[in-house]
Design a protein around this motif. Structure first.
Motif, PDB file in Angstrom:
ATOM      1  N   GLN A  14       0.803  -0.958   0.080  1.00  0.00           N
ATOM      2  CA  GLN A  14      -0.599  -0.059  -0.057  1.00  0.00           C
ATOM      3  C   GLN A  14       1.049   1.178   0.001  1.00  0.00           C
ATOM      4  O   GLN A  14       0.767   2.480  -0.539  1.00  0.00           O
ATOM      5  N   PHE A  15       1.704   1.351   0.864  1.00  0.00           N
ATOM      6  CA  PHE A  15       2.602   2.387   1.016  1.00  0.00           C
ATOM      7  C   PHE A  15       3.356   2.504  -0.320  1.00  0.00           C
ATOM      8  O   PHE A  15       3.261   3.638  -0.870  1.00  0.00           O
ATOM      9  N   ALA A  16       3.764   1.379  -0.859  1.00  0.00           N
ATOM     10  CA  ALA A  16       4.827   1.579  -2.245  1.00  0.00           C
ATOM     11  C   ALA A  16       4.084   2.271  -3.701  1.00  0.00           C
ATOM     12  O   ALA A  16       4.537   2.843  -4.275  1.00  0.00           O
ATOM     13  N   TYR A  17       2.560   2.168  -4.004  1.00  0.00           N
ATOM     14  CA  TYR A  17       2.129   1.978  -4.558  1.00  0.00           C
ATOM     15  C   TYR A  17       1.516   3.668  -3.930  1.00  0.00           C
ATOM     16  O   TYR A  17       1.082   4.467  -5.550  1.00  0.00           O
ATOM     17  N   LYS A  29      15.557  12.241  -4.819  1.00  0.00           N
ATOM     18  CA  LYS A  29      16.543  12.886  -5.736  1.00  0.00           C
ATOM     19  C   LYS A  29      17.708  11.442  -5.513  1.00  0.00           C
ATOM     20  O   LYS A  29      19.015  11.111  -6.496  1.00  0.00           O
ATOM     21  N   ALA A  30      17.492  10.495  -4.878  1.00  0.00           N
ATOM     22  CA  ALA A  30      18.260   9.822  -4.947  1.00  0.00           C
ATOM     23  C   ALA A  30      17.256   8.780  -5.116  1.00  0.00           C
ATOM     24  O   ALA A  30      16.359   8.138  -5.801  1.00  0.00           O
ATOM     25  N   GLU A  35      11.123  -1.361  -0.797  1.00  0.00           N
ATOM     26  CA  GLU A  35      11.976  -1.354   0.020  1.00  0.00           C
ATOM     27  C   GLU A  35      12.786  -0.564   1.453  1.00  0.00           C
ATOM     28  O   GLU A  35      12.056  -0.182   3.114  1.00  0.00           O
ATOM     29  N   GLN A  36      13.808  -0.098   0.920  1.00  0.00           N
ATOM     30  CA  GLN A  36      14.279   1.027   1.306  1.00  0.00           C
ATOM     31  C   GLN A  36      13.394   1.995   2.624  1.00  0.00           C
ATOM     32  O   GLN A  36      13.631   2.810   3.441  1.00  0.00           O
ATOM     33  N   ASN A  43      11.274   3.283  10.453  1.00  0.00           N
ATOM     34  CA  ASN A  43      11.555   3.726  11.414  1.00  0.00           C
ATOM     35  C   ASN A  43      11.154   5.510  11.862  1.00  0.00           C
ATOM     36  O   ASN A  43      11.787   6.027  12.550  1.00  0.00           O
ATOM     37  N   SER A  44       9.926   5.634  11.663  1.00  0.00           N
ATOM     38  CA  SER A  44       9.596   6.670  12.260  1.00  0.00           C
ATOM     39  C   SER A  44       8.973   7.445  13.596  1.00  0.00           C
ATOM     40  O   SER A  44       8.452   6.326  14.210  1.00  0.00           O
ATOM     41  N   PHE A  45       9.301   8.095  13.996  1.00  0.00           N
ATOM     42  CA  PHE A  45       8.404   8.618  15.439  1.00  0.00           C
ATOM     43  C   PHE A  45       7.305   8.105  15.392  1.00  0.00           C
ATOM     44  O   PHE A  45       6.643   7.944  16.373  1.00  0.00           O
TER      45      PHE A  45
END
Length: 137
Positions: A14-17, A29-30, A35-36, A43-45
């Motif tokens: 869902q996030f990737a979409y 930019k990168a 997956e990364q 790792n978010s607060f």
């Protein structure tokens, strides 16, 4: 329409979409993999998601020390759901978490062309005397 809001992490697919259809991926930019990027989200607060039934339609996240600094990033709304107040709802959900924790310094990263949206929500550009800066390697 009543949407479902939650601070639980969205599923990877869902996030990737949403990351792809919202255009946020194009602004990076990168060349990070999906997956990364999802690992970064994990790792978010704090995260704030909005669903229409079981479909992720809006998302935002914060990085924070949990005490006095927070950085809002990766705010995205599915294009077919834009102009419905969902971006504002995401920002308000993230700010609410800051208020709950007593975090007073809230920064954000915005993609090109979205500055006016954040100004309407009370954000200000940094003072020229104390500019925000980035080091991208």
């Amino acid at each position: 329409m009543a949407y479902i809001t939650t601070n639980r992490l969205p599923e990877f697919h869902q996030f990737a979409y949403l990351h792809e259809v919202s255009g946020l991926k194009k602004s990076k930019k990168a060349s990070y993999t999906k997956e990364q990027l999802y690992e970064a989200v994990c790792n978010s607060f704090y995260t704030f998601s909005i669903y229409d039934d079981n479909q992720l339609i809006a998302f935002g996240r914060m990085i924070s020390d949990g005490i006095y600094q927070a950085l809002i990033c990766d705010v995205m709304v599915d294009p077919s759901y834009q102009k419905k107040g969902l971006g504002k709802q995401i920002i308000n959900g993230l700010i609410s978490k800051c208020n709950e924790r007593g975090i007073e310094s809230i920064q954000l990263f915005a993609v090109k062309g979205k500055g006016q949206f954040y100004k309407k929500l009370g954000f200000q550009e940094r003072d020229a005397e104390a500019p925000g800066m980035s080091l991208v390697q």
